[in-house]
Write a protein that holds these residues in place. Structure first.
Motif, PDB file in Angstrom:
ATOM      1  N   HIS A  60     -94.430  72.966 -86.094  1.00 12.79           N
ATOM      2  CA  HIS A  60     -93.701  72.171 -85.109  1.00 12.79           C
ATOM      3  C   HIS A  60     -92.967  73.077 -84.118  1.00 12.79           C
ATOM      4  CE1 HIS A  60     -90.686  68.628 -84.346  1.00 12.79           C
ATOM      5  NE2 HIS A  60     -91.427  68.914 -83.299  1.00 12.79           N
ATOM      6  N   ALA A  61     -92.304  74.104 -84.633  1.00 15.09           N
ATOM      7  CA  ALA A  61     -91.570  75.031 -83.769  1.00 15.09           C
ATOM      8  C   ALA A  61     -92.517  75.750 -82.808  1.00 15.09           C
ATOM      9  CB  ALA A  61     -90.798  76.043 -84.617  1.00 15.09           C
ATOM     10  N   PHE A  62     -93.685  76.137 -83.302  1.00 16.93           N
ATOM     11  CA  PHE A  62     -94.648  76.838 -82.457  1.00 16.93           C
ATOM     12  C   PHE A  62     -95.199  75.901 -81.379  1.00 16.93           C
ATOM     13  CE2 PHE A  62     -98.829  78.571 -81.361  1.00 16.93           C
ATOM     14  CZ  PHE A  62     -98.475  79.874 -81.055  1.00 16.93           C
ATOM     15  N   PHE A  63     -95.485  74.663 -81.744  1.00 14.88           N
ATOM     16  CA  PHE A  63     -95.939  73.681 -80.761  1.00 14.88           C
ATOM     17  C   PHE A  63     -94.897  73.520 -79.661  1.00 14.88           C
ATOM     18  CE2 PHE A  63     -95.718  69.331 -79.161  1.00 14.88           C
ATOM     19  CZ  PHE A  63     -96.986  69.174 -78.626  1.00 14.88           C
ATOM     20  N   ASN A  64     -93.627  73.471 -80.036  1.00 12.71           N
ATOM     21  CA  ASN A  64     -92.563  73.329 -79.046  1.00 12.71           C
ATOM     22  C   ASN A  64     -92.505  74.547 -78.118  1.00 12.71           C
ATOM     23  OD1 ASN A  64     -91.843  70.863 -80.131  1.00 12.71           O
ATOM     24  ND2 ASN A  64     -90.206  71.696 -81.408  1.00 12.71           N
ATOM     25  N   GLN A  65     -92.754  75.745 -78.673  1.00 16.48           N
ATOM     26  CA  GLN A  65     -92.778  76.950 -77.838  1.00 16.48           C
ATOM     27  C   GLN A  65     -93.887  76.859 -76.790  1.00 16.48           C
ATOM     28  OE1 GLN A  65     -94.919  80.997 -78.065  1.00 16.48           O
ATOM     29  NE2 GLN A  65     -93.456  81.027 -79.743  1.00 16.48           N
ATOM     30  N   VAL A  66     -95.075  76.436 -77.214  1.00 13.90           N
ATOM     31  CA  VAL A  66     -96.208  76.333 -76.296  1.00 13.90           C
ATOM     32  C   VAL A  66     -95.919  75.292 -75.215  1.00 13.90           C
ATOM     33  CG1 VAL A  66     -98.640  75.688 -76.111  1.00 13.90           C
ATOM     34  CG2 VAL A  66     -97.873  77.128 -78.005  1.00 13.90           C
ATOM     35  N   ALA A  67     -95.341  74.152 -75.607  1.00 14.91           N
ATOM     36  CA  ALA A  67     -95.031  73.101 -74.647  1.00 14.91           C
ATOM     37  C   ALA A  67     -93.978  73.574 -73.646  1.00 14.91           C
ATOM     38  CB  ALA A  67     -94.535  71.851 -75.378  1.00 14.91           C
ATOM     39  N   GLN A  68     -92.959  74.285 -74.135  1.00 13.03           N
ATOM     40  CA  GLN A  68     -91.912  74.783 -73.242  1.00 13.03           C
ATOM     41  C   GLN A  68     -92.480  75.813 -72.273  1.00 13.03           C
ATOM     42  OE1 GLN A  68     -88.726  73.434 -73.663  1.00 13.03           O
ATOM     43  NE2 GLN A  68     -88.331  74.318 -71.647  1.00 13.03           N
ATOM     44  N   SER A  69     -93.406  76.636 -72.751  1.00  5.02           N
ATOM     45  CA  SER A  69     -94.025  77.650 -71.890  1.00  5.02           C
ATOM     46  C   SER A  69     -94.830  77.007 -70.771  1.00  5.02           C
ATOM     47  CB  SER A  69     -94.923  78.567 -72.718  1.00  5.02           C
ATOM     48  OG  SER A  69     -94.163  79.311 -73.647  1.00  5.02           O
ATOM     49  N   ALA A  70     -95.518  75.904 -71.087  1.00  2.67           N
ATOM     50  CA  ALA A  70     -96.298  75.208 -70.065  1.00  2.67           C
ATOM     51  C   ALA A  70     -95.382  74.686 -68.965  1.00  2.67           C
ATOM     52  CB  ALA A  70     -97.090  74.065 -70.693  1.00  2.67           C
ATOM     53  N   ALA A  71     -94.246  74.112 -69.361  1.00  2.00           N
ATOM     54  CA  ALA A  71     -93.291  73.620 -68.368  1.00  2.00           C
ATOM     55  C   ALA A  71     -92.674  74.778 -67.591  1.00  2.00           C
ATOM     56  CB  ALA A  71     -92.201  72.805 -69.064  1.00  2.00           C
ATOM     57  N   CYS A  72     -92.383  75.859 -68.279  1.00  4.82           N
ATOM     58  CA  CYS A  72     -91.783  77.030 -67.645  1.00  4.82           C
ATOM     59  C   CYS A  72     -92.699  77.591 -66.560  1.00  4.82           C
ATOM     60  CB  CYS A  72     -91.494  78.086 -68.705  1.00  4.82           C
ATOM     61  SG  CYS A  72     -90.616  79.546 -68.107  1.00  4.82           S
ATOM     62  N   ASN A  73     -93.983  77.678 -66.861  1.00  4.78           N
ATOM     63  CA  ASN A  73     -94.940  78.208 -65.884  1.00  4.78           C
ATOM     64  C   ASN A  73     -95.013  77.343 -64.632  1.00  4.78           C
ATOM     65  OD1 ASN A  73     -95.559  80.305 -67.596  1.00  4.78           O
ATOM     66  ND2 ASN A  73     -97.402  79.348 -68.413  1.00  4.78           N
ATOM     67  N   GLN A  74     -94.715  76.059 -64.787  1.00  6.51           N
ATOM     68  CA  GLN A  74     -94.799  75.129 -63.665  1.00  6.51           C
ATOM     69  C   GLN A  74     -93.566  75.192 -62.762  1.00  6.51           C
ATOM     70  OE1 GLN A  74     -97.382  73.168 -62.872  1.00  6.51           O
ATOM     71  NE2 GLN A  74     -96.364  72.211 -61.133  1.00  6.51           N
ATOM     72  N   PHE A  75     -92.383  75.395 -63.377  1.00  5.67           N
ATOM     73  CA  PHE A  75     -91.147  75.177 -62.632  1.00  5.67           C
ATOM     74  C   PHE A  75     -90.311  76.423 -62.342  1.00  5.67           C
ATOM     75  CE2 PHE A  75     -91.831  71.008 -64.784  1.00  5.67           C
ATOM     76  CZ  PHE A  75     -92.020  70.250 -63.634  1.00  5.67           C
ATOM     77  N   HIS A  76     -90.573  77.532 -63.026  1.00  4.88           N
ATOM     78  CA  HIS A  76     -89.672  78.670 -62.878  1.00  4.88           C
ATOM     79  C   HIS A  76     -90.341  79.868 -62.224  1.00  4.88           C
ATOM     80  CE1 HIS A  76     -87.387  76.576 -66.311  1.00  4.88           C
ATOM     81  NE2 HIS A  76     -86.815  76.305 -65.158  1.00  4.88           N
ATOM     82  N   SER A  77     -89.521  80.704 -61.631  1.00  9.42           N
ATOM     83  CA  SER A  77     -90.025  81.841 -60.871  1.00  9.42           C
ATOM     84  C   SER A  77     -90.651  82.882 -61.783  1.00  9.42           C
ATOM     85  CB  SER A  77     -88.892  82.481 -60.070  1.00  9.42           C
ATOM     86  OG  SER A  77     -87.995  83.169 -60.931  1.00  9.42           O
ATOM     87  N   LEU A  78     -91.474  83.730 -61.196  1.00 10.47           N
ATOM     88  CA  LEU A  78     -92.121  84.797 -61.951  1.00 10.47           C
ATOM     89  C   LEU A  78     -91.089  85.724 -62.581  1.00 10.47           C
ATOM     90  CD1 LEU A  78     -94.618  86.349 -62.838  1.00 10.47           C
ATOM     91  CD2 LEU A  78     -94.671  87.436 -60.576  1.00 10.47           C
ATOM     92  N   GLU A  79     -90.035  86.039 -61.853  1.00  9.37           N
ATOM     93  CA  GLU A  79     -89.004  86.927 -62.388  1.00  9.37           C
ATOM     94  C   GLU A  79     -88.298  86.297 -63.580  1.00  9.37           C
ATOM     95  OE1 GLU A  79     -84.809  88.739 -60.856  1.00  9.37           O
ATOM     96  OE2 GLU A  79     -86.494  88.792 -59.434  1.00  9.37           O
ATOM     97  N   GLN A  80     -87.982  85.007 -63.517  1.00 10.45           N
ATOM     98  CA  GLN A  80     -87.358  84.317 -64.642  1.00 10.45           C
ATOM     99  C   GLN A  80     -88.276  84.321 -65.858  1.00 10.45           C
ATOM    100  OE1 GLN A  80     -86.651  80.587 -62.464  1.00 10.45           O
ATOM    101  NE2 GLN A  80     -84.487  80.752 -63.005  1.00 10.45           N
ATOM    102  N   ARG A  81     -89.542  84.037 -65.625  1.00 12.00           N
ATOM    103  CA  ARG A  81     -90.505  84.006 -66.727  1.00 12.00           C
ATOM    104  C   ARG A  81     -90.681  85.384 -67.342  1.00 12.00           C
ATOM    105  NH1 ARG A  81     -94.900  81.985 -63.072  1.00 12.00           N
ATOM    106  NH2 ARG A  81     -96.295  82.718 -64.735  1.00 12.00           N
ATOM    107  N   CYS A  82     -90.689  86.409 -66.511  1.00 16.68           N
ATOM    108  CA  CYS A  82     -90.799  87.777 -67.022  1.00 16.68           C
ATOM    109  C   CYS A  82     -89.604  88.115 -67.905  1.00 16.68           C
ATOM    110  CB  CYS A  82     -90.904  88.757 -65.855  1.00 16.68           C
ATOM    111  SG  CYS A  82     -91.226  90.458 -66.356  1.00 16.68           S
ATOM    112  N   ALA A  83     -88.402  87.746 -67.454  1.00 22.07           N
ATOM    113  CA  ALA A  83     -87.199  87.984 -68.250  1.00 22.07           C
ATOM    114  C   ALA A  83     -87.292  87.258 -69.589  1.00 22.07           C
ATOM    115  CB  ALA A  83     -85.965  87.531 -67.475  1.00 22.07           C
ATOM    116  N   ARG A  84     -87.802  86.034 -69.563  1.00 21.84           N
ATOM    117  CA  ARG A  84     -87.932  85.251 -70.793  1.00 21.84           C
ATOM    118  C   ARG A  84     -88.870  85.932 -71.797  1.00 21.84           C
ATOM    119  NH1 ARG A  84     -91.770  80.280 -71.866  1.00 21.84           N
ATOM    120  NH2 ARG A  84     -91.003  79.660 -73.924  1.00 21.84           N
TER     121      ARG A  84
END
Length: 259
Positions: A146-170
Motif C-alpha cells: 500500500h505504501a509503495f502504491f501511494n509513492q507511485v501515485a504521488q510521483s505521477a502527480a508530482c511529475n504533472q504539477f511540480h518543477s524539474l528542480e523541485q522534483r530533483c530535490a525530492r
C-alpha cells in the motif's frame, strides 16, 4: 549530519519484534514478529548490490526477493522504442519482488540497482512458503504494498504539477534517506530516468541546486550539503510520501491491524 526525516521513524526494536544487537537494517524485516524473522533468517543471503545490477527482469519469473539494507533499487518501465522511465524506488524501507507478495511471479517492469549498497536475498519459492504460513508476515508485506502504491501515485502527480528542480530535490532527499552517508553515487543517466527528462535537464536542475549550496555534484557523485535547504526547495510530495510510509510501516499500525 543533519537529521533526516526519512530516518525519524527508525527501525522497530520493540518487544516481540525482530530486534537485539543484530537487528535487521531493513525496515520490513525489523517489523516482523520474532518468530517470522527467525524462520526467514536462515534463508537470507547477504549480497552486495552493484550499480545497474538486475534484481529481476521484465516479463520473466522472479527468482529472488531482495531486502535492501543500503542503496536504492529502481522500478523501471521500458517502452517499445527502448526509452525507459523510473516509476518507483525501493530502499531499506521495503523489498524488491512485490508481485510475489500479491501471489504473482512476474511483472512488465524490471528492477535495477540505481545506487550501490548491500542487502539480503531469499529464494522466491522459500519466501512464498513463509508468506503462506504467516498471517502476521502477510500483514507487514501488504502494508508495504500500500505504501509503495501511494509513492507511485504521488510521483505521477508530482511529475504533472511540480518543477524539474523541485522534483530533483525530492528524489535526492529520497535517495539520501536510504544511505548511511551524505555522499553517494547517482549518475546523470539514472537521474534523467528518475525525472523523466533528457540529461540536459538534469544538468540544469542539479546545477541550480549546486549553485544554491544545497548539494555537490561532480561526475555522478552527489554530496548533500544542506539537508534542510534541500527540503525547502522540494515540493510537498516528499513529505506526503514519507508520512505515508511512516504511517503504514509504524509498529502501532501493525499491531492494530492484527486486532
Amino acid at each position: 549530519m543533519t537529521e533526516r526525516p526519512g530516518k525519524r521513524a527508525g527501525i522497530a526494536r520493540k518487544s516481540g519484534k525482530a530486534g537485539g544487537d543484530d537487528a535487521p537494517a531493513n525496515r520490513l524485516l525489523a517489523l516482523l514478529p520474532r518468530e517470522d524473522y527467525a524462520r526467514l533468517r536462515p534463508h537470507l543471503e547477504p549480497i552486495a548490490l552493484t550499480y545497474r545490477q538486475s534484481l529481476y527482469p521484465a516479463n520473466r519469473p522472479i527468482k529472488f526477493v531482495y531486502f535492501i539494507e543500503t542503496g536504492v533499487g529502481s522500478l523501471v518501465n521500458t517502452m517499445a522504442n527502448g526509452d525507459a522511465a523510473e516509476v518507483g524506488t525501493i530502499g531499506n524501507e521495503g523489498l524488491v519482488g512485490l508481485p510475489l507478495v500479491l501471489d504473482d511471479e512476474r511483472a512488465p517492469t524490471a528492477v535495477y540497482v540505481q545506487v550501490p549498497g548491500t542487502g539480503l536475498r531469499i529464494a522466491a519459492s522459500q519466501f512464498r512458503k513463509e508468506l503462506a504460513r504467516s498471517a502476521s508476515m502477510r500483514t507487514v508485506m501488504h502494508h508495504y504494498v500500500h505504501a509503495f502504491f501511494n509513492q507511485v501515485a504521488q510521483s505521477a502527480a508530482c511529475n504533472q504539477f511540480h518543477s524539474l528542480e523541485q522534483r530533483c530535490a525530492r528524489w535526492l532527499l529520497m535517495t539520501h534517506d536510504r544511505m548511511d552517508s551524505d555522499a553517494f553515487t547517482l549518475t546523470q543517466e539514472f537521474l534523467a530516468m528518475m525525472l523523466g527528462v533528457q540529461r540536459t535537464g538534469v544538468t540544469a536542475a542539479a546545477g541550480a541546486l549546486q549553485r544554491a549550496g544545497l548539494i555537490g555534484y561532480v561526475r555522478g557523485h552527489v554530496t548533500i550539503k544542506d539537508r534542510r535547504g534541500l527540503e525547502r526547495r522540494s515540493c510537498e510530495c516528499y513529505g506526503i510520501s514519507q508520512r505515508e510510509f511512516d504511517r503504514l510501516l509504524d509498529d502501532k499500525t501493525q499491531r492494530a491491524s492484527r486486532l
